[in-house]
Design a protein around this motif. Structure first.
Motif, short mmCIF file in Angstrom:
data_model
loop_
_atom_site.label_atom_id
_atom_site.label_comp_id
_atom_site.label_asym_id
_atom_site.label_seq_id
_atom_site.Cartn_x
_atom_site.Cartn_y
_atom_site.Cartn_z
N ARG A 96 37.56 -20.34 -17.74
CA ARG A 96 38.11 -20.58 -19.02
C ARG A 96 39.18 -21.11 -19.19
NH1 ARG A 96 39.11 -15.11 -22.14
NH2 ARG A 96 40.13 -16.42 -23.41
N GLY A 131 24.44 -18.60 -19.56
CA GLY A 131 25.29 -18.32 -18.58
C GLY A 131 26.50 -18.49 -18.79
N GLY A 132 27.51 -17.80 -18.06
CA GLY A 132 28.99 -18.01 -18.51
C GLY A 132 29.66 -19.53 -18.69
N VAL A 133 29.19 -20.40 -17.72
CA VAL A 133 29.65 -21.88 -17.93
C VAL A 133 29.02 -22.50 -19.24
CG1 VAL A 133 29.96 -23.99 -16.63
CG2 VAL A 133 29.79 -21.77 -15.37
N ASP A 157 39.09 -24.89 -18.63
CA ASP A 157 38.65 -25.31 -19.89
C ASP A 157 39.73 -25.60 -21.05
OD1 ASP A 157 37.13 -26.28 -21.81
OD2 ASP A 157 35.77 -24.34 -21.97
N PRO A 210 38.10 -14.14 -13.45
CA PRO A 210 37.62 -15.38 -13.32
C PRO A 210 38.28 -16.57 -14.17
CG PRO A 210 36.14 -14.37 -14.90
CD PRO A 210 37.37 -13.54 -14.72
N GLY A 211 38.62 -17.68 -13.41
CA GLY A 211 39.48 -18.40 -14.11
C GLY A 211 38.84 -19.80 -14.92
N GLY A 259 28.37 -17.56 -12.93
CA GLY A 259 29.30 -17.30 -11.74
C GLY A 259 28.62 -17.37 -10.47
N PHE A 286 34.35 -23.37 -10.44
CA PHE A 286 35.31 -23.07 -11.44
C PHE A 286 36.29 -22.17 -11.01
CE2 PHE A 286 33.19 -25.68 -14.81
CZ PHE A 286 33.93 -26.11 -15.41
N THR A 322 28.20 -15.32 -21.86
CA THR A 322 28.54 -14.45 -20.64
C THR A 322 27.79 -13.34 -20.69
OG1 THR A 322 30.31 -13.85 -22.18
CG2 THR A 322 30.89 -15.41 -20.52
N ASP A 323 27.92 -12.34 -19.38
CA ASP A 323 27.00 -11.22 -19.31
C ASP A 323 27.37 -10.59 -20.56
OD1 ASP A 323 26.22 -12.11 -16.81
OD2 ASP A 323 27.34 -10.98 -15.91
N ASN A 335 31.70 -23.25 -21.50
CA ASN A 335 32.52 -24.47 -21.27
C ASN A 335 32.42 -25.51 -22.37
OD1 ASN A 335 32.96 -27.35 -19.88
ND2 ASN A 335 34.50 -25.72 -18.87
N HIS A 370 19.75 -14.44 -19.60
CA HIS A 370 20.61 -15.46 -20.12
C HIS A 370 20.03 -16.65 -20.97
CE1 HIS A 370 24.49 -14.61 -18.57
NE2 HIS A 370 24.12 -14.30 -17.45
N HIS A 381 17.68 -10.59 -14.88
CA HIS A 381 19.18 -11.14 -15.60
C HIS A 381 19.38 -12.51 -15.80
CE1 HIS A 381 23.51 -10.56 -16.07
NE2 HIS A 381 23.63 -11.86 -15.58
O1 KG4 Z 1 27.05 -15.43 -16.82
P1 KG4 Z 1 28.34 -14.99 -16.43
O2 KG4 Z 1 29.15 -14.18 -17.40
O3 KG4 Z 1 28.34 -13.81 -15.31
C1 KG4 Z 1 27.59 -14.25 -14.04
O4 KG4 Z 1 26.38 -13.75 -14.19
O5 KG4 Z 1 27.89 -14.81 -13.05
O6 KG4 Z 1 29.42 -15.99 -15.88
C2 KG4 Z 1 30.69 -15.87 -15.64
C3 KG4 Z 1 31.10 -17.40 -15.12
C4 KG4 Z 1 32.57 -17.20 -14.17
O7 KG4 Z 1 32.49 -17.94 -13.26
C5 KG4 Z 1 33.38 -17.69 -15.28
O8 KG4 Z 1 34.46 -18.50 -14.91
C6 KG4 Z 1 32.75 -18.79 -15.93
O9 KG4 Z 1 31.31 -17.92 -16.20
N1 KG4 Z 1 33.18 -19.07 -17.34
C7 KG4 Z 1 33.52 -20.36 -17.51
C8 KG4 Z 1 33.92 -20.58 -18.88
N2 KG4 Z 1 33.82 -19.20 -19.38
C9 KG4 Z 1 33.18 -18.37 -18.50
N3 KG4 Z 1 33.70 -21.63 -16.88
C10 KG4 Z 1 33.97 -22.67 -17.50
N4 KG4 Z 1 34.54 -22.88 -18.74
C11 KG4 Z 1 34.63 -21.51 -19.65
N5 KG4 Z 1 34.70 -21.72 -20.90
#
Ligand code: KG4
Ligand code: ZN
Length: 376
Positions: free
Chosen positions: A179, A288-290, A182, A176-177, A135, A164, A320-321, A293, A114, A110
């Protein structure tokens, strides 16, 4: 080659089709609203939701792409790391489909998926430096090819996304907070003295975000008026709602901007260090999700530019996933001659994904070898 991707490693259920390196269609169902009130993903609920949604999404996907299950040449499945119960649902679905149709099976890491996701939009130039910020993980890799990754650094405690989400939780924001933090920070000048840069005064490429989280917790404990009095609904927070609903918007925005800056700057320092050490790099990949940002994106584009490299950061929906990245990574592994058999195992969080695939020599029949066997 038509490849189906199956993603069930956490709280997104996804299936997607990729044909000859191009995205064809995706059906994705997010469980975030179900888990939001619990402040994190509840594994048992996640597995049951995957079980319920996969057949529905699969039927929707086939209809969208106007193909049948028999047209699928290979099934790529996210095998981990992730929640084991959730992974097993996707894995069983993928194996069942391969048994029924004779499609080839390929298990996908996984985390690697990414980092390969930007390749769906842009050509990825190897060797690349890959920063994975999600995450559950904060990893820096050297990527020599789509199937050769070397881990250079990792988080020693919290992942960037976890930091985050924990700070968002302290503010009483739903999970998950990331975003929302951001969103809250947009257009606000951060105060660099508010929070420390975590774990940068050393010589390594590892991360530690727990100190930063503690610093924010201490700051907020002295300012009990800052968190939201009642947890807002996720829907109400979108499109500027986070700021509008805050009791002290300016003060909250400053906290958010300063926290965002501390994370982005920490990532920038370590990535810059890695870029200075690794030789022959041609691109910087951030995923990855971050990577969705805005501060992280800006910092990474800047550091790549300073090193004369292309920055490959996918659009937020690919950060994101999602299942398109699984299909794409699987297709690349198959093209490199790899595949798995039905003994493929899922890998829980915390364990490294083994390189236990088989090497095959593609021939004229290519990936349809098994299909022929099934039809006979
Ligand atoms: O990659 P992902 O979708 O799932 C995992 O494999 O973990 O990442 C999810 C993470 C969460 O912690 C979420 O809060 C974070 O990505 N995330 C963000 C933003 N969008 C998603 N963190 C900061 N700013 C963002 N815009
Ligand atoms: Zn992920």
């Amino acid at each position: 080659m038509l490849v189906l991707g199956v993603e069930t490693s956490c709280d997104e259920t996804g299936v997607a089709l990729v044909r000859d390196g191009c995205f064809l269609a995706e059906s994705l169902a997010s469980q975030t609203d179900i888990h939001a009130v619990f402040g994190g993903v509840v594994p048992e609920i996640a597995s049951r939701e995957h079980q319920r949604m996969l057949p529905i999404l699969f039927a929707d996907l086939l209809a969208k792409a106007a193909v049948t299950a028999q047209d699928i040449d290979a099934v790529a499945v996210a095998r981990g790391p992730g929640l084991l119960g959730s992974l097993l649902v996707g894995m069983s679905f993928a194996k069942g489909l391969c048994l029924a149709t004779g499609a080839a099976l390929i298990g996908v890491d996984h985390l690697h998926a990414h980092l390969l996701a930007p390749g769906l939009e842009d050509e990825l130039r190897f060797p690349a430096l890959g920063l994975l910020v999600s995450g559950g993980h904060t990893h820096i890799y050297r990527m020599d090819s789509p199937t050769e990754f070397r881990l250079l650094g990792r988080t020693l405690d919290d992942a960037a996304g976890e930091a985050f989400d924990k700070v968002a939780k302290l503010l009483n924001l739903p999970y998950p907070g990331g975003r929302y933090l951001d969103d809250l920070s947009q257009g606000v000048e951060p105060d660099k003295t508010l929070f420390p840069l975590a774990y940068v005064h050393n010589d390594n490429l590892d991360f530690s975000f727990s100190g930063l989280k503690t610093a924010v917790a201490e700051y907020l404990s002295k300012r009990p008026h800052l968190p939201y009095a009642a947890m807002p609904e996720a829907d109400a927070l979108r499109n500027g709602g986070a700021l509008a609903l805050a009791a002290h918007p300016q003060e909250l925005a400053l906290v958010a901007a300063s926290f965002n800056r501390a994370v982005a700057e920490t990532l920038r320092i370590k990535v810059e260090r890695a870029l200075g050490r690794e030789e022959g790099l041609r691109s910087l990949v951030v995923a990855g999700g971050v990577a969705a940002n805005s501060h992280v994106r800006a910092a990474m584009a800047q550091v790549a530019g300073m090193h004369g490299l292309a920055a490959c950061i996918p659009r937020p929906a690919l950060c994101t996933d999602n299942a398109a990245m699984i299909a794409h990574a699987g297709a690349l592994a198959l093209l490199a001659g790899y595949r798995h058999d039905l003994g493929l195992e899922s890998v829980p969080r915390g364990r490294a994904v083994p390189r236990d695939w088989h090497r095959i020599t593609p021939n004229a029949e290519g990936l349809r070898l098994d299909r022929t066997r099934a039809e006979n």
